[in-house]
Design a protein around this motif. Structure first.
Motif, mmCIF file in Angstrom:
data_model
loop_
_atom_site.group_PDB
_atom_site.id
_atom_site.type_symbol
_atom_site.label_atom_id
_atom_site.label_comp_id
_atom_site.label_asym_id
_atom_site.label_seq_id
_atom_site.Cartn_x
_atom_site.Cartn_y
_atom_site.Cartn_z
ATOM 1 N N VAL A 155 71.425 1.539 -15.112
ATOM 2 C CA VAL A 155 71.011 0.130 -15.125
ATOM 3 C C VAL A 155 70.537 -0.265 -16.519
ATOM 4 O O VAL A 155 70.892 -1.340 -17.021
ATOM 5 N N ARG A 156 69.737 0.579 -17.134
ATOM 6 C CA ARG A 156 69.243 0.286 -18.493
ATOM 7 C C ARG A 156 70.401 0.133 -19.471
ATOM 8 O O ARG A 156 70.396 -0.745 -20.342
ATOM 9 N N ALA A 157 71.438 0.969 -19.328
ATOM 10 C CA ALA A 157 72.590 0.890 -20.224
ATOM 11 C C ALA A 157 73.387 -0.395 -20.020
ATOM 12 O O ALA A 157 74.017 -0.896 -20.957
ATOM 13 N N LEU A 158 73.357 -0.952 -18.805
ATOM 14 C CA LEU A 158 74.154 -2.130 -18.479
ATOM 15 C C LEU A 158 73.400 -3.444 -18.613
ATOM 16 O O LEU A 158 74.006 -4.519 -18.534
ATOM 17 N N ILE A 159 72.097 -3.388 -18.827
ATOM 18 C CA ILE A 159 71.254 -4.576 -18.705
ATOM 19 C C ILE A 159 71.636 -5.681 -19.691
ATOM 20 O O ILE A 159 71.526 -6.865 -19.391
ATOM 21 N N ASN A 160 72.113 -5.329 -20.885
ATOM 22 C CA ASN A 160 72.484 -6.340 -21.880
ATOM 23 C C ASN A 160 73.973 -6.676 -21.854
ATOM 24 O O ASN A 160 74.499 -7.246 -22.808
ATOM 25 N N GLU A 161 74.637 -6.322 -20.770
ATOM 26 C CA GLU A 161 76.063 -6.608 -20.584
ATOM 27 C C GLU A 161 76.912 -6.129 -21.769
ATOM 28 O O GLU A 161 77.612 -6.917 -22.406
ATOM 29 N N PRO A 162 76.869 -4.822 -22.063
ATOM 30 C CA PRO A 162 77.620 -4.298 -23.204
ATOM 31 C C PRO A 162 79.123 -4.312 -22.950
ATOM 32 O O PRO A 162 79.573 -4.378 -21.795
ATOM 33 N N SER A 163 79.896 -4.238 -24.036
ATOM 34 C CA SER A 163 81.355 -4.154 -23.920
ATOM 35 C C SER A 163 81.812 -2.736 -23.625
ATOM 36 O O SER A 163 82.905 -2.532 -23.102
ATOM 37 N N LEU A 164 80.983 -1.754 -23.991
ATOM 38 C CA LEU A 164 81.372 -0.343 -23.888
ATOM 39 C C LEU A 164 80.208 0.496 -23.400
ATOM 40 O O LEU A 164 79.073 0.351 -23.886
ATOM 41 N N ILE A 165 80.486 1.379 -22.448
ATOM 42 C CA ILE A 165 79.511 2.374 -21.997
ATOM 43 C C ILE A 165 79.937 3.739 -22.524
ATOM 44 O O ILE A 165 81.081 4.164 -22.332
ATOM 45 N N LEU A 166 79.017 4.435 -23.185
ATOM 46 C CA LEU A 166 79.229 5.805 -23.638
ATOM 47 C C LEU A 166 78.349 6.709 -22.784
ATOM 48 O O LEU A 166 77.123 6.603 -22.812
ATOM 49 N N ALA A 167 78.971 7.579 -22.008
ATOM 50 C CA ALA A 167 78.243 8.470 -21.106
ATOM 51 C C ALA A 167 78.486 9.919 -21.541
ATOM 52 O O ALA A 167 79.584 10.446 -21.356
ATOM 53 N N ASP A 168 77.478 10.524 -22.141
ATOM 54 C CA ASP A 168 77.602 11.876 -22.691
ATOM 55 C C ASP A 168 77.002 12.883 -21.717
ATOM 56 O O ASP A 168 75.784 13.035 -21.639
ATOM 57 N N GLU A 169 77.863 13.549 -20.943
ATOM 58 C CA GLU A 169 77.425 14.498 -19.905
ATOM 59 C C GLU A 169 76.371 13.868 -18.990
ATOM 60 O O GLU A 169 75.308 14.459 -18.754
ATOM 61 N N PRO A 170 76.637 12.675 -18.436
ATOM 62 C CA PRO A 170 75.603 11.985 -17.652
ATOM 63 C C PRO A 170 75.236 12.693 -16.367
ATOM 64 O O PRO A 170 74.196 12.412 -15.769
ATOM 65 N N THR A 171 76.098 13.628 -15.911
ATOM 66 C CA THR A 171 75.842 14.319 -14.645
ATOM 67 C C THR A 171 75.381 15.756 -14.852
ATOM 68 O O THR A 171 75.243 16.504 -13.895
ATOM 69 N N GLY A 172 75.136 16.140 -16.104
ATOM 70 C CA GLY A 172 74.828 17.537 -16.403
ATOM 71 C C GLY A 172 73.588 18.065 -15.723
ATOM 72 O O GLY A 172 73.480 19.271 -15.464
ATOM 73 N N ALA A 173 72.628 17.174 -15.430
ATOM 74 C CA ALA A 173 71.376 17.612 -14.807
ATOM 75 C C ALA A 173 71.349 17.333 -13.305
ATOM 76 O O ALA A 173 70.305 17.487 -12.672
#
Length: 222
Positions: A155-173
């Motif tokens: 949610v924090r990554a999307l809050i400013n309506e970005p054009s691109l999401i970069l997810a670096d091992e988002p499920t690693g934990a």
């Protein structure tokens, strides 16, 4: 919307005598709304590539063109502004501030954008409901599960309506079920909002969920 041209990046070796090249004349194009995954062994340069795209690092040579803007033209002042408006970043660890509630954490990126007003509050509410953590909005990270904290990071990554999401091992934990749920959530939000998504992962079954999968090996994408 993203063009990477002939990107190279090296770091000094442990001995300091030679440089270790992690990116070697690498090129890549990403269309609006596209999803892609990047796999490869540890140390192959996946995080370096993500950090360069996200303006957290700079290449030795080559260019990154983002929506017709050459990122090398960004200054120390404009680089954080660009990143906050245009790029949402999700890491293996959620990096939520422990002293803040979930609600406060997801709204932090909107603070520099002083004209957000009620629009940001409405987006936060909509996204928290969409991700299933609206009821937990007044809790602090220590009171939440790992999956809930990582959804808050989305949610924090999307809050400013970005054009691109970069997810670096988002499920690693996360465990397998939460990992699958998180990636499905990212793809659902990508479909609804048209945000491009680049995800680094070690999990082949998650990588296959993207439109395209690249392997980073010897400094190049295949």
């Amino acid at each position: 919307m993203l063009k990477i041209k002939n990107l190279s990046k090296s770091y000094p070796s442990a001995s300091g005598l030679v440089d270790h090249k992690v990116l070697d004349n690498l090129s890549l194009g990403v269309n609006k709304g596209e999803t892609l995954s990047i796999v490869g062994p540890s140390g192959s340069g996946k995080t370096t590539l993500m950090n360069i795209i996200g303006t957290l690092d700079v290449p030795d040579t080559g260019e990154v063109i983002f929506e017709d803007l050459n990122l090398k033209n960004l200054t120390e002042k404009t680089r954080p502004e660009f990143r906050n408006k245009k790029i949402g970043m999700i890491f293996q660890l959620h990096h939520l501030l422990p002293q803040c509630t979930l609600w406060e954490n997801v709204l932090i990126p909107t603070i520099p954008l002083k004209n957000q007003g009620n629009g940001a509050l409405k987006r936060a509410e909509d996204l928290l409901k969409k991700t299933g953590i609206w009821e937990q909005r007044f809790q602090k990270p220590a009171e939440l599960s790992g999956g809930e904290c990582q959804r808050a990071a989305v949610v924090r990554a999307l809050i400013n309506e970005p054009s691109l999401i970069l997810a670096d091992e988002p499920t690693g934990a996360l465990d397998q079920d939460n990992a699958r749920n998180l990636v499905d959530l990212l793809l659902e939000l990508n479909s609804e909002q048209g945000t491009s998504l680049i995800m680094v992962t070690h999990a082949p079954e998650l990588a296959k969920k993207m439109n395209t999968t690249y392997r980073l090996s010897k400094g190049k994408l295949v």
